[in-house]
Design an enzyme around this catalytic site. Structure first.
Site, PDB file in Angstrom:
ATOM      1  N   GLU A 182       1.490 -11.617   6.252  1.00  0.00           N
ATOM      2  CA  GLU A 182       0.300 -10.752   6.743  1.00  0.00           C
ATOM      3  C   GLU A 182       0.615 -11.256   8.068  1.00  0.00           C
ATOM      4  OE1 GLU A 182      -2.008  -9.149   5.325  1.00  0.00           O
ATOM      5  OE2 GLU A 182      -2.451  -9.977   3.580  1.00  0.00           O
ATOM      6  N   HIS A 195       2.685  -7.187   4.492  1.00  0.00           N
ATOM      7  CA  HIS A 195       1.334  -6.502   4.730  1.00  0.00           C
ATOM      8  C   HIS A 195       0.888  -6.883   6.139  1.00  0.00           C
ATOM      9  CE1 HIS A 195       0.193  -5.702   0.471  1.00  0.00           C
ATOM     10  NE2 HIS A 195       1.040  -6.463   0.443  1.00  0.00           N
ATOM     11  N   HIS A 238       0.852  -1.226   0.018  1.00  0.00           N
ATOM     12  CA  HIS A 238       0.161   0.013  -0.034  1.00  0.00           C
ATOM     13  C   HIS A 238       0.922   1.195   0.021  1.00  0.00           C
ATOM     14  CE1 HIS A 238      -3.309  -2.763   0.721  1.00  0.00           C
ATOM     15  NE2 HIS A 238      -2.620  -3.341   1.495  1.00  0.00           N
ATOM     16  N   GLU A 266      -2.188   0.350   7.802  1.00  0.00           N
ATOM     17  CA  GLU A 266      -1.485  -0.854   7.294  1.00  0.00           C
ATOM     18  C   GLU A 266      -0.064  -0.084   6.669  1.00  0.00           C
ATOM     19  OE1 GLU A 266      -1.497  -4.666   4.489  1.00  0.00           O
ATOM     20  OE2 GLU A 266      -3.232  -3.232   4.432  1.00  0.00           O
TER      21      GLU A 266
END
Length: 229
Positions: free
Chosen positions: A141, A79, A10, A24
């Site tokens: 993640e 992430h 992102h 995030e």
């Protein structure tokens, strides 16, 4: 030289997942930057390129195109999860070679060893950065931003450090990276000899002699500072 491409997920106008006062995009940049800094500072024969180093938003194509053009040996996309769960998981492409699976095994085990997260397992996914990268790729993640428990951990610097160290340890194992040598210095006191110092610090007597320009008799003086490792 091992070439590692690190992709903080992102960025810019895309905050990614949001929850509990966290975004995030900020967490992924913190973790990715720390991974890079540790690898560069502490290990030999590794070079790092990042998809972003600030609050920008490279497109998904930009990220994989950069890695492919650079000829990276490994693509790591960092992430943070969301959606009501808790814990850590990682992904490789649905159809991939043994190298990606081995790297996933190593990094997953290293992270779980250092962080107090529920283990959600090693998974596969048809994700752009995994599918379109020409080299073995892994997407991690690290916790759920909308979990009160996970987000509380992600707010602490020590936990971010542990996450980064876990990623690094797995990369180190995957590519057999060696640690940079750290010089150790010793101030000579009465009774010290080069031979005693070599046993204590793991250097050879000749190394100590050469590093410090000692004469043929290995003469040292009280108060002299020697490099001993």
């Amino acid at each position: 030289m091992v070439k590692i491409f690190i992709d903080p997920g992102h960025g810019g106008t895309d905050p990614g997942a949001v929850g509990n006062g966290l975004q995030e995009k900020n967490l992924t940049l913190q973790i990715a930057t720390r991974i890079k800094d540790i690898l560069v500072a502490e290990y030999n024969n590794v070079t790092i390129k990042m998809s972003r180093t600030g609050d920008t938003f490279p497109s998904l194509n930009d990220r994989t195109d950069q890695a492919n053009a650079w000829g990276a040996d490994f693509f790591l996309s960092v992430h943070i999860n969301s959606g009501g769960g808790t814990g850590y998981e990682d992904f490789i492409y649905t159809s991939t070679g043994q190298a990606a699976k081995t790297y996933q095994d190593n990094i997953h085990a290293a992270i779980m060893k250092l962080v107090d997260f529920k283990d959600r397992g090693q998974k596969t996914g048809n994700l752009h950065v995994l599918r379109e990268s020409s080299m073995p790729a892994l997407l991690t993640e690290s916790g759920f931003i909308d979990s009160a428990t996970d987000s509380a951990k992600l707010k602490t610097a020590t936990f971010i450090e542990s996450l980064a160290r876990g990623h690094v340890n797995g990369i180190v194992k995957s590519f057999s990276l060696t640690k940079k040598s750290t010089a150790v210095y010793h101030t000579v006191v009465n009774g010290d000899t080069v031979y005693a110092l070599s046993r204590t610090y793991g250097s050879t007597a000749n190394q100590i002699k050469d590093w410090n320009g000692l004469d043929a008799d290995y003469t040292i003086k009280v108060g002299q500072t020697l490099r001993v490792k």
